[in-house]
Each structure stands twice: as structure tokens, then as C-alpha cells.
Motif scaffolding. Structure first.
Motif, PDB file in Angstrom:
ATOM      1  N   ALA B   4       0.805  -1.222   0.000  1.00  0.00           N
ATOM      2  CA  ALA B   4       0.000   0.000   0.000  1.00  0.00           C
ATOM      3  C   ALA B   4       0.845   1.282   0.000  1.00  0.00           C
ATOM      4  O   ALA B   4       0.583   2.173  -0.809  1.00  0.00           O
ATOM      5  CB  ALA B   4      -0.976  -0.013   1.163  1.00  0.00           C
ATOM      6  N   PRO B   5       1.878   1.387   0.869  1.00  0.00           N
ATOM      7  CA  PRO B   5       2.696   2.615   0.833  1.00  0.00           C
ATOM      8  C   PRO B   5       3.398   2.798  -0.504  1.00  0.00           C
ATOM      9  O   PRO B   5       3.531   3.925  -0.986  1.00  0.00           O
ATOM     10  CB  PRO B   5       3.733   2.391   1.945  1.00  0.00           C
ATOM     11  CG  PRO B   5       3.364   1.173   2.665  1.00  0.00           C
ATOM     12  CD  PRO B   5       2.314   0.462   1.898  1.00  0.00           C
ATOM     13  N   LEU B   6       3.816   1.684  -1.109  1.00  0.00           N
ATOM     14  CA  LEU B   6       4.481   1.748  -2.412  1.00  0.00           C
ATOM     15  C   LEU B   6       3.518   2.249  -3.474  1.00  0.00           C
ATOM     16  O   LEU B   6       3.848   3.127  -4.282  1.00  0.00           O
ATOM     17  CB  LEU B   6       4.967   0.346  -2.812  1.00  0.00           C
ATOM     18  CG  LEU B   6       6.419   0.012  -2.523  1.00  0.00           C
ATOM     19  CD1 LEU B   6       6.692  -1.433  -2.834  1.00  0.00           C
ATOM     20  CD2 LEU B   6       7.325   0.913  -3.358  1.00  0.00           C
ATOM     21  N   VAL B   7       2.298   1.680  -3.463  1.00  0.00           N
ATOM     22  CA  VAL B   7       1.303   2.020  -4.480  1.00  0.00           C
ATOM     23  C   VAL B   7       0.943   3.496  -4.389  1.00  0.00           C
ATOM     24  O   VAL B   7       0.738   4.154  -5.414  1.00  0.00           O
ATOM     25  CB  VAL B   7       0.054   1.125  -4.328  1.00  0.00           C
ATOM     26  CG1 VAL B   7      -1.011   1.520  -5.333  1.00  0.00           C
ATOM     27  CG2 VAL B   7       0.417  -0.334  -4.534  1.00  0.00           C
ATOM     28  N   ALA B   8       0.904   4.024  -3.126  1.00  0.00           N
ATOM     29  CA  ALA B   8       0.519   5.415  -2.935  1.00  0.00           C
ATOM     30  C   ALA B   8       1.484   6.367  -3.625  1.00  0.00           C
ATOM     31  O   ALA B   8       1.102   7.464  -4.041  1.00  0.00           O
ATOM     32  CB  ALA B   8       0.449   5.718  -1.440  1.00  0.00           C
ATOM     33  N   GLN B   9       2.739   5.952  -3.751  1.00  0.00           N
ATOM     34  CA  GLN B   9       3.735   6.825  -4.379  1.00  0.00           C
ATOM     35  C   GLN B   9       3.615   6.842  -5.900  1.00  0.00           C
ATOM     36  O   GLN B   9       4.129   7.732  -6.565  1.00  0.00           O
ATOM     37  CB  GLN B   9       5.145   6.340  -4.008  1.00  0.00           C
ATOM     38  CG  GLN B   9       5.466   6.547  -2.535  1.00  0.00           C
ATOM     39  CD  GLN B   9       6.781   5.890  -2.164  1.00  0.00           C
ATOM     40  OE1 GLN B   9       7.588   5.597  -3.034  1.00  0.00           O
ATOM     41  NE2 GLN B   9       6.995   5.670  -0.880  1.00  0.00           N
ATOM     42  N   SER B  11       1.650   6.961  -9.557  1.00  0.00           N
ATOM     43  CA  SER B  11       0.476   7.697 -10.002  1.00  0.00           C
ATOM     44  C   SER B  11      -0.192   7.023 -11.195  1.00  0.00           C
ATOM     45  O   SER B  11       0.463   6.368 -12.000  1.00  0.00           O
ATOM     46  CB  SER B  11       0.894   9.113 -10.404  1.00  0.00           C
ATOM     47  OG  SER B  11       1.788   9.019 -11.498  1.00  0.00           O
ATOM     48  N   GLY B  12      -1.500   7.162 -11.250  1.00  0.00           N
ATOM     49  CA  GLY B  12      -2.319   6.859 -12.426  1.00  0.00           C
ATOM     50  C   GLY B  12      -2.080   5.525 -13.085  1.00  0.00           C
ATOM     51  O   GLY B  12      -2.241   4.469 -12.467  1.00  0.00           O
ATOM     52  N   ALA B  13      -1.695   5.590 -14.359  1.00  0.00           N
ATOM     53  CA  ALA B  13      -1.607   4.385 -15.194  1.00  0.00           C
ATOM     54  C   ALA B  13      -0.550   3.420 -14.680  1.00  0.00           C
ATOM     55  O   ALA B  13      -0.674   2.208 -14.865  1.00  0.00           O
ATOM     56  CB  ALA B  13      -1.299   4.777 -16.635  1.00  0.00           C
ATOM     57  N   ASP B  14       0.474   3.962 -14.003  1.00  0.00           N
ATOM     58  CA  ASP B  14       1.540   3.078 -13.505  1.00  0.00           C
ATOM     59  C   ASP B  14       1.029   2.132 -12.434  1.00  0.00           C
ATOM     60  O   ASP B  14       1.547   1.036 -12.282  1.00  0.00           O
ATOM     61  CB  ASP B  14       2.695   3.919 -12.944  1.00  0.00           C
ATOM     62  CG  ASP B  14       3.607   4.398 -14.050  1.00  0.00           C
ATOM     63  OD1 ASP B  14       3.374   3.963 -15.201  1.00  0.00           O
ATOM     64  OD2 ASP B  14       4.520   5.189 -13.766  1.00  0.00           O
ATOM     65  N   GLN B  15      -0.018   2.583 -11.687  1.00  0.00           N
ATOM     66  CA  GLN B  15      -0.569   1.728 -10.636  1.00  0.00           C
ATOM     67  C   GLN B  15      -1.076   0.420 -11.210  1.00  0.00           C
ATOM     68  O   GLN B  15      -0.901  -0.635 -10.614  1.00  0.00           O
ATOM     69  CB  GLN B  15      -1.711   2.451  -9.918  1.00  0.00           C
ATOM     70  CG  GLN B  15      -1.232   3.163  -8.682  1.00  0.00           C
ATOM     71  CD  GLN B  15      -2.360   3.792  -7.912  1.00  0.00           C
ATOM     72  OE1 GLN B  15      -3.526   3.635  -8.262  1.00  0.00           O
ATOM     73  NE2 GLN B  15      -2.025   4.516  -6.863  1.00  0.00           N
ATOM     74  N   ILE B  16      -1.693   0.513 -12.397  1.00  0.00           N
ATOM     75  CA  ILE B  16      -2.251  -0.699 -13.010  1.00  0.00           C
ATOM     76  C   ILE B  16      -1.131  -1.654 -13.400  1.00  0.00           C
ATOM     77  O   ILE B  16      -1.182  -2.842 -13.088  1.00  0.00           O
ATOM     78  CB  ILE B  16      -3.116  -0.326 -14.231  1.00  0.00           C
ATOM     79  CG1 ILE B  16      -4.355   0.435 -13.738  1.00  0.00           C
ATOM     80  CG2 ILE B  16      -3.529  -1.573 -14.994  1.00  0.00           C
ATOM     81  CD1 ILE B  16      -5.147   1.068 -14.831  1.00  0.00           C
ATOM     82  N   PHE B  18       1.797  -1.759 -12.174  1.00  0.00           N
ATOM     83  CA  PHE B  18       2.401  -2.245 -10.924  1.00  0.00           C
ATOM     84  C   PHE B  18       1.611  -3.447 -10.408  1.00  0.00           C
ATOM     85  O   PHE B  18       2.171  -4.507 -10.122  1.00  0.00           O
ATOM     86  CB  PHE B  18       2.390  -1.113  -9.887  1.00  0.00           C
ATOM     87  CG  PHE B  18       2.912  -1.520  -8.535  1.00  0.00           C
ATOM     88  CD1 PHE B  18       4.268  -1.484  -8.262  1.00  0.00           C
ATOM     89  CD2 PHE B  18       2.035  -1.930  -7.539  1.00  0.00           C
ATOM     90  CE1 PHE B  18       4.748  -1.855  -7.021  1.00  0.00           C
ATOM     91  CE2 PHE B  18       2.506  -2.296  -6.300  1.00  0.00           C
ATOM     92  CZ  PHE B  18       3.865  -2.260  -6.039  1.00  0.00           C
ATOM     93  N   GLY B  19       0.289  -3.279 -10.350  1.00  0.00           N
ATOM     94  CA  GLY B  19      -0.569  -4.368  -9.881  1.00  0.00           C
ATOM     95  C   GLY B  19      -0.451  -5.583 -10.764  1.00  0.00           C
ATOM     96  O   GLY B  19      -0.401  -6.719 -10.287  1.00  0.00           O
ATOM     97  N   GLU B  20      -0.381  -5.351 -12.075  1.00  0.00           N
ATOM     98  CA  GLU B  20      -0.267  -6.472 -13.010  1.00  0.00           C
ATOM     99  C   GLU B  20       1.026  -7.243 -12.788  1.00  0.00           C
ATOM    100  O   GLU B  20       1.027  -8.479 -12.755  1.00  0.00           O
ATOM    101  CB  GLU B  20      -0.314  -5.964 -14.454  1.00  0.00           C
ATOM    102  CG  GLU B  20      -1.720  -5.733 -14.957  1.00  0.00           C
ATOM    103  CD  GLU B  20      -1.722  -5.118 -16.326  1.00  0.00           C
ATOM    104  OE1 GLU B  20      -2.828  -4.964 -16.884  1.00  0.00           O
ATOM    105  OE2 GLU B  20      -0.643  -4.784 -16.858  1.00  0.00           O
ATOM    106  N   ALA B  21       2.123  -6.498 -12.614  1.00  0.00           N
ATOM    107  CA  ALA B  21       3.415  -7.165 -12.425  1.00  0.00           C
ATOM    108  C   ALA B  21       3.423  -7.982 -11.144  1.00  0.00           C
ATOM    109  O   ALA B  21       3.840  -9.141 -11.125  1.00  0.00           O
ATOM    110  CB  ALA B  21       4.536  -6.128 -12.402  1.00  0.00           C
TER     111      ALA B  21
END
Lengths: 256, 88
Positions: B4-9, B11-16, B18-21
Motif C-alpha cells: 500500500a505505501p508503495l502504491v501510494a507513491q 500515479s495513475g496508469a503506472d498503478q495498473i 504495478f498491480g499487473e506485475a
């Protein structure tokens, strides 16, 4: 995709190829199609060469083909279908050799991709096996008899059929062709990606001089994996053939 | 959770992506556990059967390959999910 300053090729780059001719039409012809044609021709030529002489004491190609046919007969058909399945020998032998030749192009220089690493070939072969075992079941046991013996296995308490019948339907008619196709496809794609990864590592280390000390590791792995992929190519052809034989055999002789 | 702290840093399209990886890694890793145990147990028992009764080795080997094919399918489906998440 970047990792440790290395350029790993994306998935599109390693399994998609430019069309040789017929761009954009239904008959688009690319490297994978070429490999399929070559595999079919190789199977045909091998058996024609072996069968043309018909010598009593086999030599050369005839020797290899005779031992391979005996392997399919003793190791696959008689083990899984019994003597009544010997009529399926030609189909199963062709299937084995076609899949094997499609797979072995993975390690042949210039080609370097198995035709079975694209879903089309495994899916078509799996659907063919699916249609064949259903038709064989219907011919041998009659349409009602076949679906009765496969959906309502004998020896189960009547109340449990509510649970058993949907499971049997899914596992026999849906999961079988799917897993048959995915098994071959995923094995060959995984092997292809492994070889690509270690080739990229070896090439990158070869180019960067100072790192040449650790160079042997990926290079040795690449050689080792190439040998391993030969094993996988034979094993996957064998498994696809033996599963087809088991499915056809099961449709011919219902469980009692 | 831990991410969660990593994801908060991000933004936007990169979150997806990140989650996929992350989930691609988990998909294959988790899918490999069961079949790994299963194939190990299966081959171990087959070797034992072949050692106890060498004349039945041919039949045991055929059945072993069949069992491996069915067990392995789960790991391979995990691999396909990995490829779909990572590349598709």
C-alpha cells in the motif's frame, strides 16, 4: 522491458513474425506457418522414404521409423486402448510425429520457434481429438448410451448424481480439449521464453567485456536448456498422443 | 497490504501495471506450489513401485506420465495467467 540495464524483448517480439506473403488476408503466410508446412512435409517424407523400400532387413530411415512405430504400438496403443485400438495406429503415429517436428523447430537454428508456441496448432489438434473421441463414443455406444455412460458413471449412489453429473460434464467435454491444448502450448511457449532469456543474457555479457567472468553461467545454462528442450519436445508429443489414445480408448470401452 | 505505501507513491496508469506485475508473479508462484508437491509425490511413489516390482515398470511408467500430465496442467494454467497479466 528493462531489467538490470538489459533489453529483454517483449512477448510480441518473440512470437510474432512479419508475413512472408498474403499480408492482411486470411491466407497470411509467416514463419510459424512455414514451420507447420515443413513439419507436415518432414513427417510425410520420412514415412514415404521408410515405406518405399519395404526391405526385410531395415536400414537407415526405415530403421528409425520402424522402431518409432513399434514404440507407438507397444508404448501407447496397447498400453492404453488394448488390441482393439490398433486401428488408430496411423492417426496416433502421424499425430506424434507432426507434434514432435513442430516442437523440435524450437532448437533448430534460423527457425528457433516451435510452431506449437502459438495457440492455433495445439487448439486445432485438441479440437480434432475432442471431435474424434465424441464421435467414436457415439458410434460405439450409441448417442444415448455414450452420454449416459460418461455423464452418469455406474456405481454411484443416485442422490450423488446431482453433484457428479455436472463435474463429469465439465471435466469430460470442456476441460479435456482445453487442458490438452493449453498443456502443449504453455510448455512450448515457456521453453521458448526460457531460451530467449538465456540467449539475451549470454549475448549481453558477451558484448560487455568486463563482465565476461560470469559469462559461462548463462551460456552453460543455454546449452543445458537446449538439451532439456529436446526432452520436452519428445515428452509433450508423447503426452499429447497418449492422452488422445486414452480419451478414444475410454470412449470405445465404457466403464462398467 | 504490504504494498500500500508503495502504491501510494505511484500515479495513475503506472498503478495498473504495478498491480499487473505483482499479481503476475503471485499467479505463477502460487500455481507452482501444488503441482510441485504433487509431481514430486507422484514420481517418488512410482519409483518405489518400480523398485518393488520391476516387471510392472512399463505399466507404472505410462500411468506416471499420464498423472504428471494432469498434475502439471494446473501449473501451466498458472503460467498462462502470468503471460496474460504480464504481456496482454
Amino acid at each position: 522491458m528493462h531489467l538490470l540495464a538489459l533489453d529483454f524483448p517483449g512477448i510480441d517480439h518473440i512470437v510474432k513474425f512479419k508475413p512472408i506473403f498474403g499480408d492482411g488476408t486470411l491466407y497470411e503466410f509467416n514463419k510459424v506457418t512455414l514451420i507447420c508446412v515443413l513439419a507436415a512435409v518432414a513427417t510425410l517424407v520420412m514415412f514415404l522414404l521408410a515405406g518405399s523400400k519395404g526391405a526385410l532387413v531395415p536400414t537407415g530411415v526405415q530403421n528409425i521409423v520402424e522402431s518409432a512405430v513399434e514404440f507407438v504400438r507397444e508404448g501407447i496403443v496397447l498400453q492404453t486402448m488394448g488390441p482393439s485400438g490398433l486401428g488408430w495406429m496411423p492417426y496416433l503415429t502421424t499425430l506424434f510425429f507432426f507434434i514432435f517436428f513442430c516442437n523440435i523447430f524450437e532448437i533448430i537454428p534460423i527457425f528457433q520457434i516451435p510452431a506449437t508456441a502459438r495457440m492455433a496448432i495445439p487448439l486445432f489438434l485438441a479440437l480434432l481429438s475432442w471431435v474424434i473421441f465424441i464421435v467414436v463414443g457415439i458410434i460405439n455406444q450409441g448417442p444415448l448410451g455414450y452420454f449416459k455412460s460418461s455423464l452418469f458413471p455406474p456405481g454411484v449412489p443416485t442422490a450423488l448424481y446431482i453433484l457428479v453429473t455436472p463435474i463429469e460434464f465439465i471435466s469430460t467435454f470442456l476441460v479435456r480439449p482445453f487442458s490438452l491444448a493449453v498443456r502443449l502450448f504453455a510448455n512450448m511457449l515457456a521453453g521458448h521464453i526460457l531460451l530467449v532469456t538465456f540467449s539475451v543474457l549470454s549475448a549481453a555479457l558477451l558484448v560487455k567485456g568486463p563482465l565476461v567472468v560470469v559469462m559461462p553461467l548463462p551460456a552453460v545454462m543455454l546449452v543445458f536448456l537446449t538439451g532439456f528442450e529436446v526432452l520436452v519436445a519428445v515428452l509433450q508429443a508423447y503426452i499429447f498422443t497418449i492422452l488422445t489414445a486414452v480419451y478414444i480408448g475410454g470412449a470405445m470401452h465404457p466403464e462398467h | 497490504m504490504a504494498f500500500a505505501p508503495l502504491v501510494a507513491q505511484i500515479s495513475g496508469a503506472d498503478q495498473i501495471s504495478f498491480g499487473e506485475a505483482i499479481s503476475a508473479g503471485f499467479a505463477y508462484g502460487l500455481a507452482a506450489i501444488g503441482p510441485g508437491i504433487g509431481i514430486g509425490y507422484l514420481v517418488g511413489q512410482s519409483v518405489q513401485a518400480m523398485a518393488r516390482q520391476p516387471e510392472a515398470a512399463g505399466m507404472v511408467r505410462t500411468t506416471m506420465f499420464l498423472g504428471i500430465a494432469f498434475t502439471e496442467a494446473l501449473a501451466l494454467i498458472g503460467f498462462v495467467v502470468f503471460v496474460l497479466l504480464k504481456f496482454a
